[in-house]
Design a protein around this motif. Sequence first.
Motif, PDB file in Angstrom:
ATOM      1  N   MET A 142       0.882  -1.393   0.099  1.00 29.85           N
ATOM      2  CA  MET A 142      -0.123   0.055  -0.043  1.00 29.85           C
ATOM      3  C   MET A 142       0.799   1.430   0.025  1.00 29.85           C
ATOM      4  O   MET A 142       1.701   1.184   0.770  1.00 29.85           O
ATOM      5  N   LEU A 143       0.538   2.314  -0.870  1.00 27.20           N
ATOM      6  CA  LEU A 143       1.222   3.258  -0.963  1.00 27.20           C
ATOM      7  C   LEU A 143       0.417   4.658  -0.764  1.00 27.20           C
ATOM      8  O   LEU A 143      -0.749   4.764  -1.343  1.00 27.20           O
ATOM      9  N   LYS A 144       0.668   5.676   0.093  1.00 23.83           N
ATOM     10  CA  LYS A 144      -0.036   6.777   0.082  1.00 23.83           C
ATOM     11  C   LYS A 144       0.747   8.122  -0.495  1.00 23.83           C
ATOM     12  O   LYS A 144       1.847   8.121  -0.181  1.00 23.83           O
ATOM     13  N   VAL A 145       0.037   8.695  -1.488  1.00 22.04           N
ATOM     14  CA  VAL A 145       0.874   9.466  -2.384  1.00 22.04           C
ATOM     15  C   VAL A 145       0.175  10.887  -2.204  1.00 22.04           C
ATOM     16  O   VAL A 145      -1.258  10.970  -2.266  1.00 22.04           O
ATOM     17  N   LEU A 146       0.778  11.909  -1.971  1.00 24.98           N
ATOM     18  CA  LEU A 146       0.266  13.245  -1.963  1.00 24.98           C
ATOM     19  C   LEU A 146       0.908  13.983  -3.004  1.00 24.98           C
ATOM     20  O   LEU A 146       2.217  13.769  -3.081  1.00 24.98           O
ATOM     21  N   THR A 147       0.290  15.142  -3.987  1.00 29.62           N
ATOM     22  CA  THR A 147       0.977  15.868  -4.645  1.00 29.62           C
ATOM     23  C   THR A 147       0.210  17.124  -4.461  1.00 29.62           C
ATOM     24  O   THR A 147      -0.994  17.695  -4.410  1.00 29.62           O
ATOM     25  N   LEU A 148       1.131  18.360  -4.644  1.00 25.97           N
ATOM     26  CA  LEU A 148       0.607  19.722  -4.683  1.00 25.97           C
ATOM     27  C   LEU A 148       1.426  20.458  -5.405  1.00 25.97           C
ATOM     28  O   LEU A 148       2.665  20.631  -4.928  1.00 25.97           O
ATOM     29  N   ASN A 149       1.008  21.563  -6.230  1.00 21.37           N
ATOM     30  CA  ASN A 149       1.605  22.488  -6.460  1.00 21.37           C
ATOM     31  C   ASN A 149       1.758  23.831  -5.630  1.00 21.37           C
ATOM     32  O   ASN A 149       0.463  24.099  -5.271  1.00 21.37           O
ATOM     33  N   MET A 150       2.906  24.024  -4.927  1.00 16.47           N
ATOM     34  CA  MET A 150       2.736  24.777  -3.455  1.00 16.47           C
ATOM     35  C   MET A 150       2.268  26.259  -3.948  1.00 16.47           C
ATOM     36  O   MET A 150       1.671  26.893  -3.045  1.00 16.47           O
ATOM     37  N   HIS A 151       3.054  26.744  -5.166  1.00 14.05           N
ATOM     38  CA  HIS A 151       2.977  28.448  -5.188  1.00 14.05           C
ATOM     39  C   HIS A 151       3.386  28.925  -4.071  1.00 14.05           C
ATOM     40  O   HIS A 151       3.107  30.034  -3.637  1.00 14.05           O
ATOM     41  N   SER A 152       4.689  28.294  -3.663  1.00 18.19           N
ATOM     42  CA  SER A 152       5.347  28.886  -2.239  1.00 18.19           C
ATOM     43  C   SER A 152       5.653  30.226  -2.150  1.00 18.19           C
ATOM     44  O   SER A 152       6.315  30.514  -3.273  1.00 18.19           O
ATOM     45  N   TYR A 153       5.522  30.926  -1.427  1.00 12.56           N
ATOM     46  CA  TYR A 153       5.892  32.323  -1.128  1.00 12.56           C
ATOM     47  C   TYR A 153       5.052  33.318  -2.145  1.00 12.56           C
ATOM     48  O   TYR A 153       5.375  34.420  -2.155  1.00 12.56           O
ATOM     49  N   PHE A 154       4.064  32.800  -2.883  1.00 15.92           N
ATOM     50  CA  PHE A 154       3.397  33.723  -3.748  1.00 15.92           C
ATOM     51  C   PHE A 154       2.192  33.757  -2.944  1.00 15.92           C
ATOM     52  O   PHE A 154       0.903  34.396  -3.541  1.00 15.92           O
ATOM     53  N   GLU A 155       1.917  33.146  -2.098  1.00 14.06           N
ATOM     54  CA  GLU A 155       0.640  32.746  -1.372  1.00 14.06           C
ATOM     55  C   GLU A 155       0.344  33.695  -0.180  1.00 14.06           C
ATOM     56  O   GLU A 155       1.653  33.759   0.411  1.00 14.06           O
ATOM     57  N   PRO A 156      -0.673  34.326   0.241  1.00 15.01           N
ATOM     58  CA  PRO A 156      -0.827  34.713   1.602  1.00 15.01           C
ATOM     59  C   PRO A 156      -0.663  33.867   2.725  1.00 15.01           C
ATOM     60  O   PRO A 156      -0.883  32.795   2.398  1.00 15.01           O
ATOM     61  N   ARG A 157      -0.222  34.302   3.891  1.00 14.38           N
ATOM     62  CA  ARG A 157      -0.029  33.363   5.013  1.00 14.38           C
ATOM     63  C   ARG A 157       1.043  32.079   4.884  1.00 14.38           C
ATOM     64  O   ARG A 157       0.618  31.133   5.006  1.00 14.38           O
ATOM     65  N   THR A 158       2.090  32.496   4.187  1.00 17.11           N
ATOM     66  CA  THR A 158       2.930  31.390   3.689  1.00 17.11           C
ATOM     67  C   THR A 158       3.240  30.544   4.759  1.00 17.11           C
ATOM     68  O   THR A 158       3.032  29.263   4.405  1.00 17.11           O
ATOM     69  N   TYR A 159       3.892  30.752   5.831  1.00 20.84           N
ATOM     70  CA  TYR A 159       4.238  29.909   6.840  1.00 20.84           C
ATOM     71  C   TYR A 159       3.035  29.053   7.397  1.00 20.84           C
ATOM     72  O   TYR A 159       3.218  27.943   7.755  1.00 20.84           O
ATOM     73  N   TRP A 160       1.839  29.776   7.516  1.00 26.15           N
ATOM     74  CA  TRP A 160       0.873  28.835   8.028  1.00 26.15           C
ATOM     75  C   TRP A 160       0.384  27.948   6.970  1.00 26.15           C
ATOM     76  O   TRP A 160       0.048  26.859   7.512  1.00 26.15           O
ATOM     77  N   ALA A 161       0.579  28.339   5.674  1.00 22.17           N
ATOM     78  CA  ALA A 161       0.265  27.391   4.846  1.00 22.17           C
ATOM     79  C   ALA A 161       1.487  25.901   4.794  1.00 22.17           C
ATOM     80  O   ALA A 161       1.061  24.752   4.699  1.00 22.17           O
ATOM     81  N   PHE A 162       2.835  26.585   5.074  1.00 22.27           N
ATOM     82  CA  PHE A 162       3.658  25.377   5.137  1.00 22.27           C
ATOM     83  C   PHE A 162       3.365  24.427   6.588  1.00 22.27           C
ATOM     84  O   PHE A 162       3.507  23.231   6.292  1.00 22.27           O
ATOM     85  N   TYR A 163       2.828  25.020   7.525  1.00 21.71           N
ATOM     86  CA  TYR A 163       2.562  24.451   8.746  1.00 21.71           C
ATOM     87  C   TYR A 163       1.198  23.296   8.434  1.00 21.71           C
ATOM     88  O   TYR A 163       1.078  22.263   9.025  1.00 21.71           O
ATOM     89  N   LYS A 164       0.227  23.995   7.721  1.00 27.12           N
ATOM     90  CA  LYS A 164      -0.981  23.237   7.487  1.00 27.12           C
ATOM     91  C   LYS A 164      -0.397  21.806   6.771  1.00 27.12           C
ATOM     92  O   LYS A 164      -1.053  20.789   6.975  1.00 27.12           O
ATOM     93  N   LEU A 165       0.308  22.165   5.767  1.00 25.97           N
ATOM     94  CA  LEU A 165       0.813  20.857   4.919  1.00 25.97           C
ATOM     95  C   LEU A 165       1.775  20.103   5.729  1.00 25.97           C
ATOM     96  O   LEU A 165       1.463  18.750   5.580  1.00 25.97           O
ATOM     97  N   ALA A 166       2.371  20.409   6.648  1.00 26.61           N
ATOM     98  CA  ALA A 166       3.560  19.454   7.288  1.00 26.61           C
ATOM     99  C   ALA A 166       2.300  18.750   8.260  1.00 26.61           C
ATOM    100  O   ALA A 166       2.688  17.596   8.507  1.00 26.61           O
ATOM    101  N   LYS A 167       1.459  19.432   8.885  1.00 23.91           N
ATOM    102  CA  LYS A 167       0.469  18.793   9.878  1.00 23.91           C
ATOM    103  C   LYS A 167      -0.162  18.025   9.034  1.00 23.91           C
ATOM    104  O   LYS A 167      -0.646  16.680   9.507  1.00 23.91           O
ATOM    105  N   ASP A 168      -0.710  17.830   7.829  1.00 20.95           N
ATOM    106  CA  ASP A 168      -1.489  16.935   7.129  1.00 20.95           C
ATOM    107  C   ASP A 168      -0.339  15.731   6.603  1.00 20.95           C
ATOM    108  O   ASP A 168      -0.923  14.684   6.848  1.00 20.95           O
ATOM    109  N   ILE A 169       0.719  16.077   6.473  1.00 22.44           N
ATOM    110  CA  ILE A 169       1.582  14.863   5.940  1.00 22.44           C
ATOM    111  C   ILE A 169       1.957  14.048   7.293  1.00 22.44           C
ATOM    112  O   ILE A 169       1.744  12.895   7.149  1.00 22.44           O
TER     113      ILE A 169
END
Length: 254
Positions: A1-28
């Motif tokens: 069994m494999l769990k795969v996640l993919t996301l185009n982060m658009h990083s540093y171009f989104e508001p609340r950048t570090y909040w987004a990073f934390y939300k992603l890390a928490k989900d992972i």
Amino acid sequence: MLKVLTLNMHSYFEPRTYWAFYKLAKDIAYNNYDIVCLQEVNQLRYTSIIFDKVRIDNAAYVIKLILQEEFNLNYNLFWDKAKTLDGLIEEGVAILTPHKILERESRYVSDLTADEEWRCRKNVYGCIEKDGVSYNVFSVHFAWEYDGKERFENQFARFLDWMKDKDENLIVAGDFNIDYKSEAYKLMEQTNWKDVSRATNKEHLATAFDENGEGIHIDYVFTNIIGAYEYTLKFDGNNESSISDHRGIYALIK
């Protein structure tokens, strides 16, 4: 069994950048993904290099640190730069995994390779070992079907040539920039890959939006692993907060 996640982060171009990073890390951390394929993984050109080409503010590296410090999880990171935007932001593609990366490689799939050419496209490959089985994983970011200089079909042909000896237990995930209703998508149908969204009747779900605000399905998880599949949109702004201009895709392959 494999769990795969993919996301185009658009990083540093989104508001609340570090909040987004934390939300992603928490989900992972919560879902214990085996493979995380990320695109538009950005870093500032002038910050300190930590290892390889990865700088201290690299979006995937920040997520790796959060996983380590907040959740006591060790994810391995492979990232490579595709181009420099506006002379300041280095953009690249990444793979994060808690498993051992046996091999790694990156290649341009675009004809254009000049560092400050925004149309440049480079994809990354990692051979990942889980429970004694090796998986060939590609995190990809292709051109639009036709953007004036680069054509998806040319980039995809170059990609197929690159990965032809790396197609056992294959995972190809990322931002393809082609809608499932487009002519270019037919190139996918000429492979032996399964589109997890189509296999689960979810291909109609929008993973991003065009300039008119219309939903388009351009992010995919493809595999040639035969089995049962599950598919879920992540960070869609409804069930979960949006953290990018793209939706994430979670694919379960079993």
